[in-house]
Design an enzyme around this catalytic site. Structure first.
Site, PDB file in Angstrom:
ATOM      1  N   LYS A 145     -28.891  41.793  28.065  1.00 48.87           N
ATOM      2  CA  LYS A 145     -29.159  43.210  27.775  1.00 48.87           C
ATOM      3  C   LYS A 145     -29.509  43.957  29.047  1.00 48.87           C
ATOM      4  O   LYS A 145     -30.007  43.361  30.011  1.00 48.87           O
ATOM      5  CB  LYS A 145     -30.286  43.380  26.738  1.00 48.87           C
ATOM      6  CG  LYS A 145     -31.668  42.817  27.140  1.00 48.87           C
ATOM      7  CD  LYS A 145     -32.516  43.718  27.985  1.00 48.87           C
ATOM      8  CE  LYS A 145     -33.816  43.061  28.428  1.00 48.87           C
ATOM      9  NZ  LYS A 145     -34.457  43.648  29.576  1.00 48.87           N
ATOM     10  N   ASP A 175     -38.327  40.513  23.503  1.00 43.71           N
ATOM     11  CA  ASP A 175     -36.898  40.853  23.597  1.00 43.71           C
ATOM     12  C   ASP A 175     -36.024  40.000  22.676  1.00 43.71           C
ATOM     13  O   ASP A 175     -34.808  40.190  22.640  1.00 43.71           O
ATOM     14  CB  ASP A 175     -36.402  40.641  25.043  1.00 43.71           C
ATOM     15  CG  ASP A 175     -36.955  41.691  26.007  1.00 43.71           C
ATOM     16  OD1 ASP A 175     -37.418  42.749  25.541  1.00 43.71           O
ATOM     17  OD2 ASP A 175     -36.924  41.434  27.220  1.00 43.71           O
TER      18      ASP A 175
HETATM   19  O1  C5P Z   1     -42.984  38.965  24.971  1.00 44.75           O
HETATM   20  P1  C5P Z   1     -42.669  38.247  26.238  1.00 44.75           P
HETATM   21  O2  C5P Z   1     -43.181  36.836  26.239  1.00 44.75           O
HETATM   22  O3  C5P Z   1     -41.215  38.328  26.623  1.00 44.75           O
HETATM   23  O4  C5P Z   1     -43.456  39.027  27.392  1.00 44.75           O
HETATM   24  C1  C5P Z   1     -43.667  38.446  28.662  1.00 44.75           C
HETATM   25  C2  C5P Z   1     -44.786  39.185  29.379  1.00 44.75           C
HETATM   26  O5  C5P Z   1     -44.375  40.530  29.688  1.00 44.75           O
HETATM   27  C3  C5P Z   1     -46.053  39.370  28.564  1.00 44.75           C
HETATM   28  O6  C5P Z   1     -46.901  38.261  28.715  1.00 44.75           O
HETATM   29  C4  C5P Z   1     -46.663  40.630  29.175  1.00 44.75           C
HETATM   30  O7  C5P Z   1     -47.324  40.342  30.380  1.00 44.75           O
HETATM   31  C5  C5P Z   1     -45.440  41.449  29.523  1.00 44.75           C
HETATM   32  N1  C5P Z   1     -45.096  42.413  28.462  1.00 44.75           N
HETATM   33  C6  C5P Z   1     -45.907  43.517  28.262  1.00 44.75           C
HETATM   34  N2  C5P Z   1     -45.592  44.442  27.288  1.00 44.75           N
HETATM   35  C7  C5P Z   1     -44.476  44.288  26.542  1.00 44.75           C
HETATM   36  C8  C5P Z   1     -43.624  43.190  26.732  1.00 44.75           C
HETATM   37  C9  C5P Z   1     -43.964  42.256  27.710  1.00 44.75           C
HETATM   38  O8  C5P Z   1     -46.923  43.679  28.933  1.00 44.75           O
HETATM   39  N3  C5P Z   1     -44.190  45.199  25.616  1.00 44.75           N
END
Ligand code: C5P
Length: 300
Positions: free
Chosen positions: A8, A135
């Site tokens: 993406k 994501d």
């Molecule tokens: O959800 P995911 O594990 O992909 O997110 C990885 C990191 O990215 C999270 O631990 C956070 O630090 C950051 N993040 C965030 N806000 C979001 C998505 C991700 O702060 N909406």
């Protein structure tokens, strides 16, 4: 059972202040593009993982891999052992801001659901996807979609036609969490408004107008990614000089995405970015494309 899942790009990524749970509220527009990972699930004794393809280096094969966690989640939901051999054929760069790892999680959910006949359905898969990462739901859905909340609350966005993108990738990825943290540091002393979706961007998508879309591209994480990786500013400048309709860092980077007007323009941009030597690889893709789906022999 093989599932193909797209990368993406975020056409817009607007980020609110940090939340108490460590995440940030987003207003984002995702578009799935024609760069893929293929995840194959085959019966096995215990859980095994094989990683192949152009971008296999650096992909973990333990429980930090989202595909492994996805297989365990489906098995747990069914009350069965996670007896599966997962093969991840990586065409999407690792830690590139293209949701390659999230895509593998989405693909493994679909593959294990089909292999084990779990019958989770769209809503069951989306629930597990939300649990895996911000994501992952979009990787299931694909197309062009608005993401709110952590990025997991999706609404399809109306987009006409196909857009041509040139992606400049580097082998050395960036950690998503550290780019968000850098963004917070850069904005520490000013008020951060609640993020909202750009009307200009939505109408450019509805009209299928690449010029209007190019001017509306926006990423709040770009300054942070460029600060952590100053080289990115040089890559973006090459695309700007070569007349890209728009350019931005994809997600948390370090991939840079450039919007081209047509196939010839995409080739010119590719040649200019390659010649600049500011990145490791340049690829032409288009979007939107569908999300994670089972493919058969003819598709491979
Ligand atoms: O959800 P995911 O594990 O992909 O997110 C990885 C990191 O990215 C999270 O631990 C956070 O630090 C950051 N993040 C965030 N806000 C979001 C998505 C991700 O702060 N909406």
């Amino acid at each position: 059972m093989t599932v193909r899942v797209p990368a993406k790009v975020n056409l817009q990524l607007s980020i609110g202040p940090p939340r108490h749970d460590g995440y940030h509220d987003l207003a984002t527009v995702f578009q799935a593009v024609s760069l893929y990972d293929d995840v194959t699930a085959a019966p096995a004794d215990g859980l095994q993982v094989t990683i192949t393809g152009d971008h296999a280096t650096g992909v973990p094969d333990d429980d930090t891999n989202l595909a492994v966690r996805a297989a365990r989640l489906v098995a747990e939901r069914m009350g069965r052992a996670a007896d599966v051999h997962l093969t991840l054929a990586k065409g999407i760069p690792v830690a590139g801001g293209l949701a390659g790892g999230s895509g593998d999680g989405a693909a493994a959910l679909v593959a294990c659901d089909a292999l084990w006949g779990a019958g989770l359905g769209r809503s069951g898969l989306l629930r597990l996807a939300t649990h895996l990462g911000s994501d992952v739901p979009f990787a299931l859905v694909g197309g062009t979609a608005i993401g709110m909340g952590r990025g997991e609350r999706l609404t399809p966005a109306l987009a006409r036609g196909q857009f041509r993108w040139v992606l400049a990738t580097v082998a050395d990825g960036l950690s998503t969490a550290s780019v968000y943290a850098e963004c917070d540091r850069l904005r520490a002393h000013r008020p951060v408004p609640a993020p909202r979706i750009s009307d200009t961007l939505m109408s450019a998508l509805r009209a299928g107008d690449p010029h209007a879309l190019g001017s509306a591209l926006h990423n709040d994480l770009q300054a942070a990614a460029c600060r952590l990786r100053p080289q990115l500013s040089r890559t973006l400048a090459v695309g700007e000089d070569c007349g890209a309709l728009g350019w931005l860092v994809s997600g948390s980077g370090p991939t840079c995405a450039f919007l081209a007007g047509d196939a010839e323009h995409a080739e010119e941009l590719t040649a200019a970015i390659e010649a600049s030597g500011t990145c490791d690889r340049v690829q032409r893709v288009s979007g939107p494309v569908p999300g994670a789906r089972v493919i058969d022999g003819a598709d491979r």
